[in-house]
Design an enzyme around this catalytic site. Structure first.
Site, mmCIF file in Angstrom:
data_model
loop_
_atom_site.group_PDB
_atom_site.id
_atom_site.type_symbol
_atom_site.label_atom_id
_atom_site.label_comp_id
_atom_site.label_asym_id
_atom_site.label_seq_id
_atom_site.Cartn_x
_atom_site.Cartn_y
_atom_site.Cartn_z
ATOM 1 N N HIS A 126 -1.587 3.650 4.598
ATOM 2 C CA HIS A 126 -2.680 4.207 3.796
ATOM 3 C C HIS A 126 -2.865 5.689 4.106
ATOM 4 C CE1 HIS A 126 -6.686 4.858 2.138
ATOM 5 N NE2 HIS A 126 -6.612 3.680 1.543
ATOM 6 N N ASP A 133 1.455 -0.110 -4.997
ATOM 7 C CA ASP A 133 0.207 -0.091 -5.751
ATOM 8 C C ASP A 133 -0.113 1.248 -6.417
ATOM 9 O OD1 ASP A 133 -0.425 1.244 -3.392
ATOM 10 O OD2 ASP A 133 -2.259 0.118 -2.994
ATOM 11 N N HIS A 134 0.149 2.353 -5.745
ATOM 12 C CA HIS A 134 -0.216 3.650 -6.324
ATOM 13 C C HIS A 134 0.504 4.764 -5.586
ATOM 14 C CE1 HIS A 134 -2.743 4.270 -2.794
ATOM 15 N NE2 HIS A 134 -3.376 3.131 -3.049
ATOM 16 N N THR A 144 -6.279 1.164 -5.271
ATOM 17 C CA THR A 144 -5.690 -0.124 -4.899
ATOM 18 C C THR A 144 -6.282 -1.264 -5.717
ATOM 19 O OG1 THR A 144 -5.198 0.601 -2.650
ATOM 20 C CG2 THR A 144 -5.383 -1.761 -3.002
ATOM 21 N N GLU A 157 0.817 -1.205 0.000
ATOM 22 C CA GLU A 157 0.000 0.000 0.000
ATOM 23 C C GLU A 157 0.859 1.268 0.000
ATOM 24 O OE1 GLU A 157 -3.031 2.663 0.037
ATOM 25 O OE2 GLU A 157 -3.332 0.491 -0.161
#
Length: 621
Positions: free
Chosen positions: A420, A478-479, A305, A263
């Site tokens: 996150h 993921d991003h 995600t 994450e």
């Protein structure tokens, strides 16, 4: 202001005219604020693009006024007031959504928002609100005062007079809009809401994306054309000719596969120190045991995600609007878990959160996972990150091992969560970030350090359980972690110039692949994206995957990554779809777009092919 109220009482016609004019310019100012606070538009303020955007926005507001003038008679002042509230609410939502997702809200996004998604978005985006956002409501006292004074003082207008007034407003609005519409390059609109917003304003962007959505819905059941069929056929033929195997082919055949989607882990923290301490010591150590791809870009869109999961497991691009996991969960897909199931593997998906979040409980089954181990399957004994409401990554990893049958080959797909956005949970976490203490970037670095600690535990546990050398282990981010609204902090931290091509090049995520019994580390700087992970894995595990749009990063001479918004990074240039600018990859000098348009168009066909496959459910047909 008191004098204005007295004038309105004495002359309702003057007062009503003032109210209309005030409404028009209040909404216009709010729109301009949205354009610049989100960095869709930038300095110089009086540039041609900014002027066209302002004129277009003004024209659209006039069209809205034309509708109100025609439909509402005696209640027209109330209608203006309610319209102000609705448009303001939309702009506030757009602003805060954009600051995190770097995109304008669309109908598919709204349709994807169940209560759980809304709760997480509210928690994350609320941290992005700025004090200057008060501009969105600063006009309300005047609007309320005018409403109170005028609502019983404006009389009815004869229908033909209303019609004439409405037609005049509409005609002026349409002609004004058309005067700028013809001066804008619209070919990039289909790939970027940001480009349409930058050139013609946020209201037009909403109109355009809604038009596309309606057109898509109406054509979902239509057969693809012969030209589209040939384009798809040629695309896959070309891709499969390029993937001929070679280096590391079959090196992990028959071995376990473990993928960890990390994450919000971005590449700029890898190998970096702060106050003499490594931010990611365990990932840095793992680089010396694996193949490290240090030039990989995330390619997610509104699904965030879940989009990264989709990219990795299908080698298709996510859709431009909304999330595949919600919009197209009933489709048929060729996927990594399905291929491995055919080869006798057990397939597991692990995520320590609510099973219905992002519709995973449905979509994982669609993708072919045998088992989905979610929050309900874990003992919720430790909460770290994401406002302290999610199972910690440490507990997540610790409990997951015993849920796998290691007596036969397996594929385990792990999705972490602690690191996150908005990272404020980690403000008091014990890792010294110096002058960044209390800042958004400082909190992120602390969160990443914690996530790295958990990854270190996970790798050590694999070794302790004798799984490390019997597994193809893949780790990737993921991003993005840093939204555009916090870009300045990142530029200063890295000592970089604020520029759109540099920002694009910062959107990298780490990708590390460790094959069984690997003894020699390797760093590969070839440019690629998350869509390339599956073809690379398929080569190493010795199976064909003919429906991948990605490339095998180990055996290709092509270097490019296509962002979902149409931006492209190659080893030669960076193309920014939002602005239609092309920069030299090495030194950032501006290049002539015409020299690259044909190649850019060929790259963007990948997005078109992927969209056709998904929206038409072509693998089922």
């Amino acid at each position: 202001m008191l004098q204005v109220v007295r004038d309105i009482k004495d002359n309702p016609h003057y007062g009503e005219a003032f109210y209309w004019i005030f409404f028009i310019f209040a909404i216009l100012i709010k729109c301009i604020y949205f354009q610049f606070t989100t960095n869709i538009n930038n300095e110089p303020y009086f540039s041609f693009t900014n002027l066209m955007m302002t004129i277009s926005t003004f024209a659209i507001i006039l069209m809205i006024c034309a509708f109100i003038a025609l439909v509402f008679n005696k209640k027209r002042i109330q209608a203006l007031f309610v319209t102000n509230i609705l448009l303001t609410a939309l702009l506030i939502a757009d602003t805060n959504f954009f600051r995190y997702y770097y995109d304008v809200i669309t109908i598919p996004v709204f349709s994807n928002l169940d209560s759980r998604i809304m709760n997480s978005i509210n928690q994350s985006i609320s941290s992005l609100i700025n004090v200057a956002d008060i501009i969105f409501i600063i006009d309300f006292p005047v609007m309320v005062a005018g409403l109170i004074v005028l609502k019983n003082r404006v009389g009815e207008i004869q229908f033909y007079k209303r019609t004439i007034r409405s037609l005049v407003l509409l005609l002026v609005g349409v002609l004004t809009f058309l005067s700028v519409y013809g001066k804008v390059e619209i070919t990039a609109f289909a790939y970027s809401n940001n480009y349409s917003a930058q050139n013609l304003g946020v209201f037009y962007s909403h109109f355009y994306s809604t038009k596309l959505f309606i057109r898509e819905k109406l054509s979902e059941d239509d057969d693809i054309t012969y030209e589209e069929k040939e384009m798809i056929k040629n695309m896959f033929e070309t891709k499969n000719k390029e993937r001929t195997g070679g280096r590391y082919s079959g090196i992990a055949e028959g071995k376990n596969l473990i993928i960890v989607q990390m994450e919000a882990i971005q590449s700029f923290i890898i190998g970096r120190t702060i106050n003499g301490k490594e931010i990611t010591p365990n990932l840095n150590k793992f680089i010396n045991e694996s193949i490290y791809f240090d030039n990989i870009y995330y390619q997610t869109a509104g699904g965030n995600t879940s989009d990264a999961e989709f990219l990795c497991n299908t080698s298709l691009y996510p859709v431009a609007e909304g999330a595949v996991y919600y919009r197209f969960y009933e489709n048929t897909y060729h996927s990594l878990p399905k291929v491995l199931k055919e080869k006798g593997y057990d397939t597991y998906a692990f995520h320590g959160y609510d099973e219905v979040f992002w519709n995973r409980n449905v979509m994982y089954e669609t993708l072919g996972f045998d088992k989905y181990i979610s929050e309900k399957d874990y003992e919720l004994d430790e909460f770290v990150g994401w406002h302290g409401e999610a199972l910690s990554d440490m507990s997540f990893f610790r409990q997951s091992f015993d849920k796998i049958d290691t007596n036969k080959p397996f594929y385990g797909f792990f999705v972490t969560l602690s690191c996150h956005h908005p990272f404020d949970y980690f403000e008091d976490y014990d890792f010294d970030v110096g002058e960044l203490q209390g800042t958004y970037l400082g909190n992120y670095i602390k969160a990443a350090h914690y996530a790295d600690k958990c990854i270190g535990y996970f790798i050590d546990e694999l070794k302790r359980r004798d799984l490390f050398d019997d597994t193809l282990l893949v780790l990737y981010g993921d991003h993005k972690a840093i939204p555009i609204v916090n870009a300045k902090e990142l530029y200063e931290f890295l000592g970089l110039e604020e520029r759109e091509d540099i920002w694009a090049k910062l959107q990298k995520v780490p990708l590390m692949i460790k094959y069984p019994n690997q003894n020699t580390p390797e760093v590969i700087s070839r440019i690629g994206g998350q869509i390339d992970i599956l073809p690379t894995i398929s080569n190493m595990m010795g199976f064909d995957f003919p429906y991948a749009l990605g490339k095998d990063l180990l055996n290709t001479d092509k270097e490019y990554a296509i962002f979902r918004n149409g931006t492209i990074v190659t080893d030669e240039y960076v193309y920014i779809n939002c602005s239609r600018n092309v920069y030299d990859y090495s030194d950032g000098t501006m290049l002539d777009l015409e020299l690259f348009e044909e190649e850019i168009s060929s790259y963007l066909k990948e997005l078109r092919v992927s969209d056709l496959i998904i929206t038409k459910d072509l693998f089922k047909k």
